[in-house]
Design a protein around this motif. Structure first.
Motif, mmCIF file in Angstrom:
data_model
loop_
_atom_site.group_PDB
_atom_site.id
_atom_site.type_symbol
_atom_site.label_atom_id
_atom_site.label_comp_id
_atom_site.label_asym_id
_atom_site.label_seq_id
_atom_site.Cartn_x
_atom_site.Cartn_y
_atom_site.Cartn_z
ATOM 1 N N ALA A 97 -7.409 8.021 -0.975
ATOM 2 C CA ALA A 97 -7.083 8.929 0.133
ATOM 3 C C ALA A 97 -7.640 8.440 1.466
ATOM 4 O O ALA A 97 -7.044 8.660 2.526
ATOM 5 C CB ALA A 97 -7.606 10.331 -0.176
ATOM 6 N N GLY A 98 -8.777 7.769 1.436
ATOM 7 C CA GLY A 98 -9.392 7.335 2.678
ATOM 8 C C GLY A 98 -8.966 5.967 3.152
ATOM 9 O O GLY A 98 -9.415 5.512 4.218
ATOM 10 N N LEU A 99 -8.104 5.293 2.404
ATOM 11 C CA LEU A 99 -7.676 3.946 2.794
ATOM 12 C C LEU A 99 -6.591 4.017 3.867
ATOM 13 O O LEU A 99 -5.602 4.716 3.702
ATOM 14 C CB LEU A 99 -7.160 3.176 1.575
ATOM 15 C CG LEU A 99 -8.159 2.997 0.430
ATOM 16 C CD1 LEU A 99 -7.515 2.221 -0.715
ATOM 17 C CD2 LEU A 99 -9.420 2.279 0.916
ATOM 18 N N LYS A 100 -6.779 3.296 4.932
ATOM 19 C CA LYS A 100 -5.829 3.296 6.042
ATOM 20 C C LYS A 100 -5.361 1.879 6.329
ATOM 21 O O LYS A 100 -5.924 0.899 5.853
ATOM 22 C CB LYS A 100 -6.479 3.889 7.303
ATOM 23 C CG LYS A 100 -7.101 5.268 7.110
ATOM 24 C CD LYS A 100 -6.065 6.326 6.786
ATOM 25 C CE LYS A 100 -6.725 7.686 6.631
ATOM 26 N NZ LYS A 100 -5.755 8.731 6.228
ATOM 27 N N GLY A 101 -4.318 1.794 7.151
ATOM 28 C CA GLY A 101 -3.842 0.490 7.574
ATOM 29 C C GLY A 101 -2.762 -0.068 6.664
ATOM 30 O O GLY A 101 -2.351 0.543 5.676
ATOM 31 N N ARG A 102 -2.304 -1.253 7.011
ATOM 32 C CA ARG A 102 -1.212 -1.909 6.308
ATOM 33 C C ARG A 102 -1.638 -2.404 4.930
ATOM 34 O O ARG A 102 -2.797 -2.708 4.679
ATOM 35 C CB ARG A 102 -0.709 -3.101 7.131
ATOM 36 C CG ARG A 102 -0.080 -2.738 8.475
ATOM 37 C CD ARG A 102 1.360 -2.307 8.300
ATOM 38 N NE ARG A 102 2.142 -3.355 7.678
ATOM 39 C CZ ARG A 102 2.692 -4.397 8.340
ATOM 40 N NH1 ARG A 102 2.522 -4.510 9.635
ATOM 41 N NH2 ARG A 102 3.430 -5.291 7.700
ATOM 42 N N PHE A 103 -0.655 -2.503 4.041
ATOM 43 C CA PHE A 103 -0.865 -3.177 2.771
ATOM 44 C C PHE A 103 -0.989 -4.675 3.034
ATOM 45 O O PHE A 103 -0.411 -5.203 3.977
ATOM 46 C CB PHE A 103 0.307 -2.922 1.825
ATOM 47 C CG PHE A 103 0.240 -1.605 1.110
ATOM 48 C CD1 PHE A 103 -0.242 -1.534 -0.198
ATOM 49 C CD2 PHE A 103 0.655 -0.438 1.725
ATOM 50 C CE1 PHE A 103 -0.307 -0.333 -0.864
ATOM 51 C CE2 PHE A 103 0.597 0.772 1.062
ATOM 52 C CZ PHE A 103 0.102 0.827 -0.242
ATOM 53 N N GLN A 104 -1.724 -5.356 2.168
ATOM 54 C CA GLN A 104 -1.897 -6.799 2.318
ATOM 55 C C GLN A 104 -0.731 -7.576 1.709
ATOM 56 O O GLN A 104 -0.402 -8.666 2.151
ATOM 57 C CB GLN A 104 -3.203 -7.239 1.658
ATOM 58 C CG GLN A 104 -4.443 -6.663 2.322
ATOM 59 C CD GLN A 104 -4.609 -7.123 3.752
ATOM 60 O OE1 GLN A 104 -4.465 -8.305 4.062
ATOM 61 N NE2 GLN A 104 -4.900 -6.186 4.642
ATOM 62 N N GLY A 105 -0.111 -7.013 0.665
ATOM 63 C CA GLY A 105 0.950 -7.732 -0.025
ATOM 64 C C GLY A 105 0.439 -8.526 -1.209
ATOM 65 O O GLY A 105 1.169 -9.329 -1.800
ATOM 66 N N ASP A 106 -0.827 -8.295 -1.568
ATOM 67 C CA ASP A 106 -1.463 -8.977 -2.696
ATOM 68 C C ASP A 106 -2.003 -7.909 -3.643
ATOM 69 O O ASP A 106 -2.978 -7.222 -3.306
ATOM 70 C CB ASP A 106 -2.596 -9.874 -2.200
ATOM 71 C CG ASP A 106 -3.321 -10.578 -3.342
ATOM 72 O OD1 ASP A 106 -2.864 -10.466 -4.506
ATOM 73 O OD2 ASP A 106 -4.339 -11.237 -3.068
ATOM 74 N N PRO A 107 -1.412 -7.735 -4.832
ATOM 75 C CA PRO A 107 -1.845 -6.665 -5.742
ATOM 76 C C PRO A 107 -3.287 -6.810 -6.216
ATOM 77 O O PRO A 107 -3.902 -5.823 -6.619
ATOM 78 C CB PRO A 107 -0.868 -6.772 -6.916
ATOM 79 C CG PRO A 107 -0.284 -8.141 -6.830
ATOM 80 C CD PRO A 107 -0.276 -8.499 -5.389
ATOM 81 N N SER A 108 -3.859 -8.014 -6.157
ATOM 82 C CA SER A 108 -5.238 -8.224 -6.597
ATOM 83 C C SER A 108 -6.251 -8.033 -5.465
ATOM 84 O O SER A 108 -7.463 -8.101 -5.708
ATOM 85 C CB SER A 108 -5.399 -9.619 -7.195
ATOM 86 O OG SER A 108 -5.124 -10.614 -6.217
ATOM 87 N N TYR A 109 -5.770 -7.786 -4.255
ATOM 88 C CA TYR A 109 -6.673 -7.572 -3.124
ATOM 89 C C TYR A 109 -7.512 -6.316 -3.371
ATOM 90 O O TYR A 109 -7.008 -5.311 -3.881
ATOM 91 C CB TYR A 109 -5.870 -7.428 -1.828
ATOM 92 C CG TYR A 109 -6.719 -7.177 -0.603
ATOM 93 C CD1 TYR A 109 -7.319 -8.234 0.072
ATOM 94 C CD2 TYR A 109 -6.909 -5.886 -0.125
ATOM 95 C CE1 TYR A 109 -8.095 -8.013 1.207
ATOM 96 C CE2 TYR A 109 -7.691 -5.650 1.003
ATOM 97 C CZ TYR A 109 -8.278 -6.715 1.657
ATOM 98 O OH TYR A 109 -9.050 -6.495 2.770
ATOM 99 N N GLU A 110 -8.784 -6.371 -3.002
ATOM 100 C CA GLU A 110 -9.679 -5.245 -3.258
ATOM 101 C C GLU A 110 -10.171 -4.640 -1.951
ATOM 102 O O GLU A 110 -10.575 -5.360 -1.027
ATOM 103 C CB GLU A 110 -10.869 -5.694 -4.112
ATOM 104 C CG GLU A 110 -10.473 -6.101 -5.530
ATOM 105 C CD GLU A 110 -11.669 -6.451 -6.381
ATOM 106 O OE1 GLU A 110 -12.704 -6.871 -5.807
ATOM 107 O OE2 GLU A 110 -11.588 -6.308 -7.615
ATOM 108 N N TYR A 111 -10.126 -3.309 -1.885
ATOM 109 C CA TYR A 111 -10.605 -2.570 -0.723
ATOM 110 C C TYR A 111 -12.032 -2.102 -0.985
ATOM 111 O O TYR A 111 -12.375 -1.699 -2.101
ATOM 112 C CB TYR A 111 -9.734 -1.349 -0.451
ATOM 113 C CG TYR A 111 -8.324 -1.673 -0.017
ATOM 114 C CD1 TYR A 111 -8.003 -1.812 1.328
ATOM 115 C CD2 TYR A 111 -7.307 -1.815 -0.957
ATOM 116 C CE1 TYR A 111 -6.713 -2.095 1.732
ATOM 117 C CE2 TYR A 111 -6.011 -2.105 -0.565
ATOM 118 C CZ TYR A 111 -5.712 -2.239 0.777
ATOM 119 O OH TYR A 111 -4.431 -2.524 1.157
#
Length: 275
Positions: A97-111
């Motif tokens: 819910a708190g994640l903002k901004g664009r997607f990276q386009g990499d499913p393995s990317y970690e926030y």
């Protein structure tokens, strides 16, 4: 959008910028038909595309006998190879819910969930080793939110049987042009909320077999939908202002309808101040 009518449907929503190249169209249609065979879905639909910084996610969903039942969702980075997404849960939605901004386009990317929290919370996470959130989880949550908020169908397109399952209405021949221009002719294809709060008197004129969903006329904020007639009045297009990129189309007096999402996966939280 059904896999069988994908090229025709994409042409209808091309005015919204939801077009795909001829190569992507061909690859997408062929791979979706293979998905239906391999996973034994009764029907496969192209849900849309979420654009990331490094590349897009192409989303498809497989349906079973109960059209209102759980759906299997898959994503692809190239319209050929598909990966199955896990079902959305309340925990996933809360985590992202708190994640903002664009997607990276990499499913393995970690926030890092602590990036936008206070210093005190950051210290707690550092001490406890707070969990990272994969973009794949965020993708699942966003697709589920968009479907629940703006996934719509025309009134009468589906019927609810006395035993509960929802099936396509074989007698549905499309909305008339007059009805197609009204918001109350379209329903959210998800568990109803407003309908349950209506009184018995308000439900007296409703047909329980087809009026079992919430209509768009009560959506908040009011004015979050744009209805336009295109192609000389032979096509009705609804666009969501709350989730920019969602386009629904319906050809009046026919069974042709569907929706597609092509956007960045970001909600327009400023909409109430723009209306």
């Amino acid at each position: 959008m059904d896999a069988e009518s994908l090229p025709y449907a994409l042409d209808l929503v091309a005015g919204s910028g939801a077009g795909l190249s001829s190569e992507k169209r061909a690859a997408l249609r062929a791979s979706l038909l293979l998905l239906r065979r391999d996973y034994r879905f009764e029907r496969v639909r192209f849900w849309g595309r979420i654009q990331g910084i490094r590349g897009p996610y192409y989303i498809a969903e497989g349906l079973g006998g109960d059209r209102a039942g759980p759906r299997s969702r898959l994503y692809s980075l190239n319209c050929v190879e598909w990966s199955l997404l896990p079902p959305a849960t309340e925990e996933m939605i809360t985590q992202t819910a708190g994640l903002k901004g664009r997607f990276q386009g990499d499913p393995s990317y970690e926030y890092d969930p602590t990036e936008k929290k206070g210093e005190e919370n950051e210290r707690i996470y550092e001490e406890e080793g707070g969990p990272m959130i994969k973009e794949e989880i965020r993708l699942v949550a966003i697709i589920d939110q968009i479907d629940k908020a703006v996934g719509i169908v025309p009134r009468g397109a589906f019927v609810k049987t006395p035993l509960g399952p929802v099936h396509e209405n074989r007698n549905f021949e499309g909305l008339s042009l007059t009805e197609a221009k009204k918001l109350n002719s379209y329903f959210h294809f998800t568990e109803p909320v407003n309908l349950k709060n209506r009184t018995l008197l308000q439900k007296a004129d409703l047909d329980p077999s087809i009026d079992f969903l919430d209509s768009l006329e009560h959506d908040i904020p009011k004015g979050s939908w744009s209805i336009q007639l295109e192609r000389g009045g032979s096509l009705v297009v609804l666009r969501s202002l709350l989730w920019p990129g969602l386009t629904f189309y319906h050809v009046p007096m026919t069974k042709q309808y569907g929706y597609i999402y092509v956007g960045t996966g970001e909600k327009n939280i400023d909409l109430p101040f723009m209306l």
